[in-house]
Design a protein around this motif. Structure first.
Motif, PDB file in Angstrom:
ATOM      1  N   THR A 121       0.945  -1.127   0.061  1.00 23.66           N
ATOM      2  CA  THR A 121       0.064   0.053  -0.025  1.00 23.66           C
ATOM      3  C   THR A 121       0.872   1.083  -0.144  1.00 23.66           C
ATOM      4  N   MET A 122       0.378   2.383  -0.313  1.00 25.25           N
ATOM      5  CA  MET A 122       0.906   3.475  -0.590  1.00 25.25           C
ATOM      6  C   MET A 122       1.445   3.832   1.014  1.00 25.25           C
ATOM      7  N   GLY A 123       0.695   3.904   2.127  1.00 30.85           N
ATOM      8  CA  GLY A 123       1.168   4.090   3.228  1.00 30.85           C
ATOM      9  C   GLY A 123       2.151   3.148   4.041  1.00 30.85           C
ATOM     10  N   GLN A 234       1.833  14.583  17.523  1.00 30.35           N
ATOM     11  CA  GLN A 234       0.878  14.986  16.338  1.00 30.35           C
ATOM     12  C   GLN A 234       1.027  14.273  15.057  1.00 30.35           C
ATOM     13  N   ALA A 235       2.294  14.443  14.534  1.00 33.48           N
ATOM     14  CA  ALA A 235       2.771  13.775  13.288  1.00 33.48           C
ATOM     15  C   ALA A 235       2.525  12.292  13.447  1.00 33.48           C
ATOM     16  N   ILE A 236       2.773  11.409  14.375  1.00 32.85           N
ATOM     17  CA  ILE A 236       2.629  10.073  14.486  1.00 32.85           C
ATOM     18  C   ILE A 236       1.252   9.745  14.356  1.00 32.85           C
ATOM     19  N   PHE A 237       0.487  10.751  15.171  1.00 36.72           N
ATOM     20  CA  PHE A 237      -1.178  10.243  15.115  1.00 36.72           C
ATOM     21  C   PHE A 237      -1.673  10.558  13.653  1.00 36.72           C
ATOM     22  N   THR A 238      -1.090  11.561  12.936  1.00 35.80           N
ATOM     23  CA  THR A 238      -1.627  11.837  11.458  1.00 35.80           C
ATOM     24  C   THR A 238      -1.098  10.432  10.513  1.00 35.80           C
ATOM     25  N   ILE A 239       0.122   9.851  10.887  1.00 41.49           N
ATOM     26  CA  ILE A 239       0.396   8.840  10.175  1.00 41.49           C
ATOM     27  C   ILE A 239      -0.646   7.659  10.447  1.00 41.49           C
ATOM     28  N   LEU A 240      -0.935   7.496  11.483  1.00 40.42           N
ATOM     29  CA  LEU A 240      -1.565   6.278  12.154  1.00 40.42           C
ATOM     30  C   LEU A 240      -3.173   6.605  11.366  1.00 40.42           C
ATOM     31  N   ALA A 241      -3.595   7.651  11.312  1.00 47.90           N
ATOM     32  CA  ALA A 241      -4.900   7.845  10.763  1.00 47.90           C
ATOM     33  C   ALA A 241      -4.892   7.707   9.099  1.00 47.90           C
ATOM     34  N   HIS A 242      -3.822   7.523   8.355  1.00 48.65           N
ATOM     35  CA  HIS A 242      -3.735   7.626   7.152  1.00 48.65           C
ATOM     36  C   HIS A 242      -3.022   6.155   6.650  1.00 48.65           C
ATOM     37  N   LEU A 243      -2.475   5.617   7.556  1.00 54.21           N
ATOM     38  CA  LEU A 243      -1.623   4.339   7.149  1.00 54.21           C
ATOM     39  C   LEU A 243      -2.502   3.280   6.360  1.00 54.21           C
ATOM     40  N   TYR A 244      -3.690   2.875   7.050  1.00 58.07           N
ATOM     41  CA  TYR A 244      -4.585   1.990   6.223  1.00 58.07           C
ATOM     42  C   TYR A 244      -5.878   2.727   6.034  1.00 58.07           C
ATOM     43  N   SER A 245      -6.183   3.613   5.278  1.00 60.89           N
ATOM     44  CA  SER A 245      -7.398   4.209   5.281  1.00 60.89           C
ATOM     45  C   SER A 245      -8.144   4.172   3.854  1.00 60.89           C
ATOM     46  N   PHE A 246      -8.122   2.806   3.439  1.00 60.94           N
ATOM     47  CA  PHE A 246      -8.782   2.653   2.197  1.00 60.94           C
ATOM     48  C   PHE A 246      -8.457   3.654   1.028  1.00 60.94           C
ATOM     49  N   CYS A 247      -7.252   3.893   0.886  1.00 65.31           N
ATOM     50  CA  CYS A 247      -7.043   4.777  -0.249  1.00 65.31           C
ATOM     51  C   CYS A 247      -7.193   4.051  -1.491  1.00 65.31           C
ATOM     52  N   PHE A 390     -10.209  -2.024  25.561  1.00 66.84           N
ATOM     53  CA  PHE A 390      -9.959  -2.465  24.137  1.00 66.84           C
ATOM     54  C   PHE A 390     -11.266  -3.183  23.585  1.00 66.84           C
ATOM     55  N   ARG A 391     -11.914  -3.701  24.322  1.00 66.78           N
ATOM     56  CA  ARG A 391     -13.252  -4.529  23.667  1.00 66.78           C
ATOM     57  C   ARG A 391     -14.200  -3.691  23.024  1.00 66.78           C
ATOM     58  N   LEU A 392     -14.518  -2.531  24.008  1.00 63.49           N
ATOM     59  CA  LEU A 392     -15.758  -1.733  23.451  1.00 63.49           C
ATOM     60  C   LEU A 392     -15.298  -0.533  22.783  1.00 63.49           C
ATOM     61  N   HIS A 393     -14.085  -0.220  22.892  1.00 65.30           N
ATOM     62  CA  HIS A 393     -13.794   1.028  22.313  1.00 65.30           C
ATOM     63  C   HIS A 393     -12.236   0.952  21.668  1.00 65.30           C
ATOM     64  N   PRO A 394     -12.136   0.135  20.669  1.00 66.96           N
ATOM     65  CA  PRO A 394     -10.725  -0.088  20.136  1.00 66.96           C
ATOM     66  C   PRO A 394     -10.147   1.091  19.341  1.00 66.96           C
ATOM     67  N   ILE A 395      -8.995   1.316  19.413  1.00 68.66           N
ATOM     68  CA  ILE A 395      -8.489   2.167  18.568  1.00 68.66           C
ATOM     69  C   ILE A 395      -8.792   2.324  16.968  1.00 68.66           C
ATOM     70  N   ASP A 396      -9.068   1.356  16.433  1.00 63.84           N
ATOM     71  CA  ASP A 396      -9.130   1.126  14.851  1.00 63.84           C
ATOM     72  C   ASP A 396     -10.336   0.335  14.682  1.00 63.84           C
ATOM     73  N   PRO A 397     -11.113   0.316  13.731  1.00 63.66           N
ATOM     74  CA  PRO A 397     -12.270  -0.525  13.221  1.00 63.66           C
ATOM     75  C   PRO A 397     -11.610  -1.914  12.736  1.00 63.66           C
ATOM     76  N   PHE A 398     -10.496  -1.889  12.193  1.00 62.20           N
ATOM     77  CA  PHE A 398     -10.098  -3.247  11.985  1.00 62.20           C
ATOM     78  C   PHE A 398      -8.500  -3.489  12.331  1.00 62.20           C
ATOM     79  N   ASN A 399      -8.037  -4.480  12.103  1.00 64.69           N
ATOM     80  CA  ASN A 399      -6.541  -4.787  12.511  1.00 64.69           C
ATOM     81  C   ASN A 399      -5.816  -4.664  11.154  1.00 64.69           C
ATOM     82  N   VAL A 400      -4.415  -4.523  11.292  1.00 61.80           N
ATOM     83  CA  VAL A 400      -3.655  -4.339  10.154  1.00 61.80           C
ATOM     84  C   VAL A 400      -3.674  -5.334   9.331  1.00 61.80           C
ATOM     85  N   PRO A 401      -4.193  -5.182   7.827  1.00 61.42           N
ATOM     86  CA  PRO A 401      -4.502  -6.151   7.145  1.00 61.42           C
ATOM     87  C   PRO A 401      -3.530  -7.342   6.796  1.00 61.42           C
TER      88      PRO A 401
END
Length: 534
Positions: A121-123, A234-247, A390-401
């Motif tokens: 992927t691009m990210g 802030q830069a790290i969280f920007t990377i996380l938001a765009h790493l696997y974002s269905f680009c 972790f169960r109810l409020h995960p950081i991301d909807p999906f795991n790393v693909p």
């Protein structure tokens, strides 16, 4: 007579040949019939929306980004189809989504070897500087090399023991910083932004372990982050938001470079910011080792720089070291900090939970000292609160693909080679077939008599840390950071909702699973003054 005798063998031979040919014909017919039967019995793809020619479901995916998010669209469709495994086709790529623990175990346990790769992927290419790292790179020699280093050198039990004091130092700094926020108002307490506190604690820990420093600049007198650390996180969280974002370009690679969604530019800028702080330190450290100014590793960067191959040369290039350290930083900050913010938000709305946590800490630790890592085995309610977050409020909807390296069958469905497989953190953790009252925050559901609570989940009923051969290699460190963050904040301070708010708003952010608004709460010291670090 001789003619008759010579003719008999010939006719017999002809008859045998014709019979043999006929049997071959029958055998082939039967074989083809068996092939047709097998083809007819071949499992179908998992259910999913009907794809358009060529583009598949890309139009619907693009539309979902404008309305809600791709993950919300996927989960909504799966609910409507009443399925726990689904197939979406984006361009030529089959994307398989799973919300069932049994199917998840089949993927990450029974068929782990088939799903041991990552998609290109691009990210992931940008983050890993051309696939030089561990977590996001495809299966192959580079991954094997880097995994051996990560498991054997960086995150081994022995290495973590050597780095114990650095973790304690940052746990003390966490308490010192929060104490400074409320020390001027001993009676009323002080307002604390818990999102900022949690994220910067995680950033401080990993910076300390990697670079042996908390601050890139001078920091602040109150032990809080300086401008450099704020920009870094802030830069790290920007990377996380765009790493696997269905680009879009992840499914139509020839579109890469056009940057239709602006993701490439955003990721490039965020990685540039992180590299701005990392690379000069790494270059200087490499030079120190070359000149013999260092002989023993003091931090994880030293470990990476000092590794040698069989010829006595550096095992890793400067680019590999820089890429791997960036990946470590990105992997360390989000999960613990998100769990703390959500858990404390839920607990503030249910004060009896805060009281249970304090009672456990007072019983196990007391009020004459601060909680330490050696106390963790007995802090089951604290860890249950973390697990529930972790169960109810995960950081991301999906795991790393994961990516399938061969055609296979999962859950009686056909999974083509090259499919991107996404286990749903959200779907597993909130699966009503698994969890009673799945949308309620109930830490008690994780408590078991005479059994220690751990943050990992072998049965994949929730995803705290990724599993399998591509699982999280820093799970021990991640669990320790999470538990310490919870324990120190709940042990050292009483927390309450600001007087101008009745309850904490538990709304999720638009397009993500974070709290819509950063959690701000009132903190008051609850231990004797001498216990707090100066």
């Amino acid at each position: 007579m001789e003619m008759i005798n010579s003719f008999i063998p010939f006719t017999t031979l002809l008859f045998v040949f014709m019979a043999f040919a006929f049997n071959i014909f029958l055998f082939k017919s039967k074989l083809l019939g068996n092939v047709d039967q097998k083809a007819a019995k071949k499992p179908s793809l998992p259910p999913g929306p009907k794809p358009w020619p060529i583009v598949g479901n890309l139009p619907e995916m693009i539309k979902s980004k404008k309305n809600t998010s791709v993950s919300q669209w996927i989960h909504k469709l799966m609910k409507e189809m009443n399925t726990e495994i689904a197939c979406f086709r984006f361009g030529k790529v089959h994307v398989i989504t799973v919300t069932c623990p049994e199917i998840s175990q089949e993927i990450l346990k029974k068929q782990d070897a088939i799903f041991a790769s990552r998609p290109l992927t691009m990210g992931s290419e940008v983050l890993s500087r051309g696939y030089l790292t561990t977590a996001v790179v495809p299966f192959g020699d580079q991954w094997k090399k880097m995994k051996r280093i990560m498991v054997g050198e960086l995150f081994s039990q022995a290495r973590l023991r050597l780095l114990h004091e650095k973790r304690v130092e940052e746990a003390d700094n966490l308490v010192r910083y929060v104490h400074n926020q409320c020390s001027g108002n001993a009676d009323e307490g002080g307002l604390v932004n818990l999102r900022a506190v949690a994220r910067h604690y995680c950033g401080n820990v990993i910076r300390k372990l990697v670079f042996n420093t908390r601050n890139f600049g001078e920091g602040k007198d109150d032990s809080g982050p300086g401008a450099e650390e704020v920009e870094h996180v802030q830069a790290i969280f920007t990377i996380l938001a765009h790493l696997y974002s269905f680009c879009i370009s992840d499914y139509v690679p020839w579109l890469r470079g056009f940057d239709l969604e602006g993701h490439e530019k955003t990721l490039a800028e965020a990685t540039r910011v992180v590299a701005k702080y990392h690379d000069p330190i790494i270059d200087e450290r490499i030079q120190q080792w070359r000149e013999g100014k260092k002989e023993q590793p003091e931090d994880l960067l030293d470990v990476l720089v000092s590794l040698k191959d069989n010829n006595g040369d550096s095992l890793l290039s400067a680019e590999e070291i820089k890429a791997q350290i960036m990946e470590i930083m990105v992997a360390a900050v989000d999960n613990p900090s998100n769990a703390l913010e959500w858990a404390l938000a839920e607990m503030l709305n249910q004060p009896e939970m805060l009281q249970k946590a304090k009672d456990e800490l007072d019983t196990v630790v007391g009020k004459q000292r601060l909680v330490q890592e050696s106390d963790f085995p007995k802090l089951n309610y604290i860890k249950a609160c973390a697990r529930e977050a972790f169960r109810l409020h995960p950081i991301d909807p999906f795991n790393v693909p994961h990516m399938s390296m061969a055609d296979t069958t999962v859950g009686n469905y056909f999974i083509p080679k090259g499919s991107h497989v996404l286990l749903s953190r959200l779907g597993l953790g909130r699966n009503p077939k698994v969890w009673y009252e799945p949308n309620k925050f109930k830490p008690e559901r994780h408590l078991h008599e005479a059994k220690e609570v751990v943050l990992t989940e072998p049965d994949l009923r929730l995803l705290s840390f990724s599993r399998g051969r591509r699982g999280c290699m820093g799970v021990v460190l991640g669990s320790s950071m999470t538990t310490m963050l919870f324990a120190r904040l709940l042990h050292g301070f009483s927390w309450s909702i600001p007087s101008n708010e009745g309850r904490i708003d538990l709304s999720e952010g638009k397009g993500n699973l974070h709290l819509a608004r950063p959690l701000v709460a009132v903190a008051k010291p609850r231990l004797l003054q001498h216990v707090y670090p100066c």
